[in-house]
Design a protein around this motif. Structure first.
Motif, short mmCIF file in Angstrom:
data_model
loop_
_atom_site.label_atom_id
_atom_site.label_comp_id
_atom_site.label_asym_id
_atom_site.label_seq_id
_atom_site.Cartn_x
_atom_site.Cartn_y
_atom_site.Cartn_z
N ILE A 62 76.14 44.77 25.43
CA ILE A 62 77.39 44.39 24.77
C ILE A 62 77.10 43.33 23.72
CG2 ILE A 62 77.86 42.84 26.74
CD1 ILE A 62 80.85 43.12 26.18
N PHE A 63 77.76 43.44 22.55
CA PHE A 63 77.62 42.41 21.53
C PHE A 63 78.96 41.78 21.19
CE2 PHE A 63 78.83 45.53 18.32
CZ PHE A 63 78.05 46.67 18.52
N GLU A 64 78.91 40.77 20.30
CA GLU A 64 80.03 39.89 19.94
C GLU A 64 80.14 38.75 20.96
OE1 GLU A 64 82.23 39.52 17.34
OE2 GLU A 64 81.08 41.03 16.29
N SER A 65 79.94 37.53 20.49
CA SER A 65 79.89 36.39 21.41
C SER A 65 81.19 36.20 22.20
CB SER A 65 79.54 35.11 20.67
OG SER A 65 80.52 34.82 19.69
N GLY A 66 82.33 36.49 21.59
CA GLY A 66 83.61 36.37 22.31
C GLY A 66 83.70 37.39 23.43
N ALA A 67 83.26 38.60 23.14
CA ALA A 67 83.27 39.66 24.15
C ALA A 67 82.30 39.33 25.29
CB ALA A 67 82.89 40.99 23.50
N ILE A 68 81.15 38.80 24.93
CA ILE A 68 80.15 38.43 25.94
C ILE A 68 80.70 37.33 26.85
CG2 ILE A 68 77.90 37.28 26.22
CD1 ILE A 68 76.95 38.91 23.74
N ALA A 69 81.38 36.36 26.29
CA ALA A 69 81.97 35.30 27.10
C ALA A 69 82.97 35.88 28.10
CB ALA A 69 82.66 34.26 26.21
N LEU B 94 86.06 45.08 25.29
CA LEU B 94 85.87 43.69 24.84
C LEU B 94 85.09 43.65 23.52
CD1 LEU B 94 84.80 41.89 28.14
CD2 LEU B 94 87.05 41.79 27.03
N GLN B 95 84.02 44.42 23.45
CA GLN B 95 83.15 44.38 22.28
C GLN B 95 83.91 44.73 21.00
OE1 GLN B 95 79.06 46.14 22.36
NE2 GLN B 95 79.95 47.57 20.90
N TRP B 96 84.65 45.84 21.02
CA TRP B 96 85.33 46.26 19.79
C TRP B 96 86.53 45.38 19.48
CZ3 TRP B 96 81.97 48.39 17.07
CH2 TRP B 96 81.11 49.39 17.54
N PHE B 97 87.15 44.86 20.54
CA PHE B 97 88.29 43.94 20.34
C PHE B 97 87.82 42.73 19.53
CE2 PHE B 97 91.70 41.07 21.39
CZ PHE B 97 92.78 41.87 21.71
N HIS B 98 86.65 42.18 19.88
CA HIS B 98 86.16 40.99 19.19
C HIS B 98 85.44 41.33 17.88
CE1 HIS B 98 87.23 37.89 22.13
NE2 HIS B 98 87.15 38.89 23.00
N TYR B 99 84.86 42.51 17.81
CA TYR B 99 84.20 42.97 16.58
C TYR B 99 85.21 42.99 15.42
CZ TYR B 99 81.03 45.99 13.78
OH TYR B 99 80.20 46.53 12.82
N CYS B 100 86.45 43.27 15.75
CA CYS B 100 87.51 43.32 14.74
C CYS B 100 87.58 42.03 13.92
CB CYS B 100 88.83 43.59 15.45
SG CYS B 100 90.26 43.49 14.38
N GLU B 101 87.74 40.90 14.59
CA GLU B 101 87.85 39.65 13.85
C GLU B 101 86.50 39.10 13.42
OE1 GLU B 101 91.29 40.12 13.33
OE2 GLU B 101 90.99 38.02 12.82
#
Lengths: 202, 202
Positions: A62-69, B94-101
């Motif tokens: 999984i990537f994106e730091s917010g998603a990882i958190a 989660l990943q795509w939700f945060h990838y958006c911003e």
């Protein structure tokens, strides 16, 4: 075992910081913040754009730091460092968590590009100036919300590893003004945390 | 009663779209997307920078469209349109939700500023061109992930109201290329949804 793909001076520090705060065991794949490491075929198989952080957890990547958190908090600590849905602080947690990427990080990124990443002849002072003003405006409501608080929600929470990291970056870029006394004190407080120190020096 | 502070052609469309998809009752405060409405004292009491959306729910007032989506899903629909934590689709949600911003919206914003918001003499073609290339690169992994899927996770979910909205915006700005056939088909599919139509025409 959780495995974090990491490079210094990046959003990957947020993920490492959170893992340290939670005391979770992990393996670190430390790369350098340069194209040789990040744009390698090996890393692009993990993230198509060669960005970090990426977290592996068994079959999950999984990537994106917010998603990882969020992933770590929900799958590995069952809401640790995060208010429960019925907690009065829950809306504020969500708000500041998303404010980080929505409002603070876009001008931070622009400033970094136009001070550190682009060669001097391609840095644009107008663009940088606009971003600096935008960032100062975006920080003001956080400074105000932190009046009388030690951390963003009062006690330390995962939102400090997101928005707190963004404010630490903003301060390094000279955009936390002396008048933002709550944010200045906040950054000093973050810097005393061992988990923060470990993430920033990895 | 939920009350949404809204203006057209903004991220507030995401929140309205989600409310409509969930069939939740709400009250709409429709403002125009201009300083007279958004920078009024009345609205700045809701959001210190005069941004939208803002959601009121009794004593709770919350901003940031991503935070509002999570708030609605958790407090009002108990995870409706969102995979459960143990669902195999949860990490991807989660990943795509945060990838958006994190990845898509920053170049979208820059393009909007340098095509629609700034007066022509202050629009910078170099800045706009960089943002357009960045956006095309950011969209490519989404186009790939959607191979064989009708919506981002297969079935429609709240992440479509976030990243889907960003892709719809990107397409309007001419940055979804003809080669991104999955995204072109996706935008057409979104446009047939009554809740989407209501949000876009409000």
């Amino acid at each position: 075992m959780l495995k974090l793909h990491f490079a210094p001076n990046s959003r990957a520090q947020r993920s490492l910081w959170l893992l340290e705060e939670l005391g979770l065991p992990y393996e670190l794949n430390r790369m350098e913040f340069n194209p040789k490491d990040l744009k390698s075929d090996e890393h692009k198989a993990r993230h198509p754009l060669g960005r970090i952080p990426v977290l592996d957890d068994g079959d999950v990547s999984i990537f994106e730091s917010g998603a990882i958190a969020e992933y770590i908090l929900e799958r590995h600590k069952n809401g640790g460092l995060k208010p429960a849905v019925d907690d009065p602080l829950y809306p504020e947690y969500l708000q500041w968590f998303h404010y980080c990427e929505g409002m603070v990080m876009p001008p931070v990124n622009t400033i970094v590009v136009h001070t550190l990443l682009l060669p001097p002849e391609r840095q644009d002072e107008t663009v940088r100036g606009q971003a600096q003003r935008l960032l100062t405006r975006a920080l003001a409501p956080v400074n105000e919300a932190m009046e009388g608080r030690e951390y963003i929600l009062g006690d330390f929470s995962a939102v400090d590893t997101m928005l707190g990291h963004a404010i630490y970056m903003s301060n390094r870029l000279g955009c936390v003004t002396d008048e933002m006394t709550n944010l200045k004190a906040y950054v000093s407080r973050l810097e005393t945390r061992p988990a923060f120190q470990k993430a920033m020096s990895a």
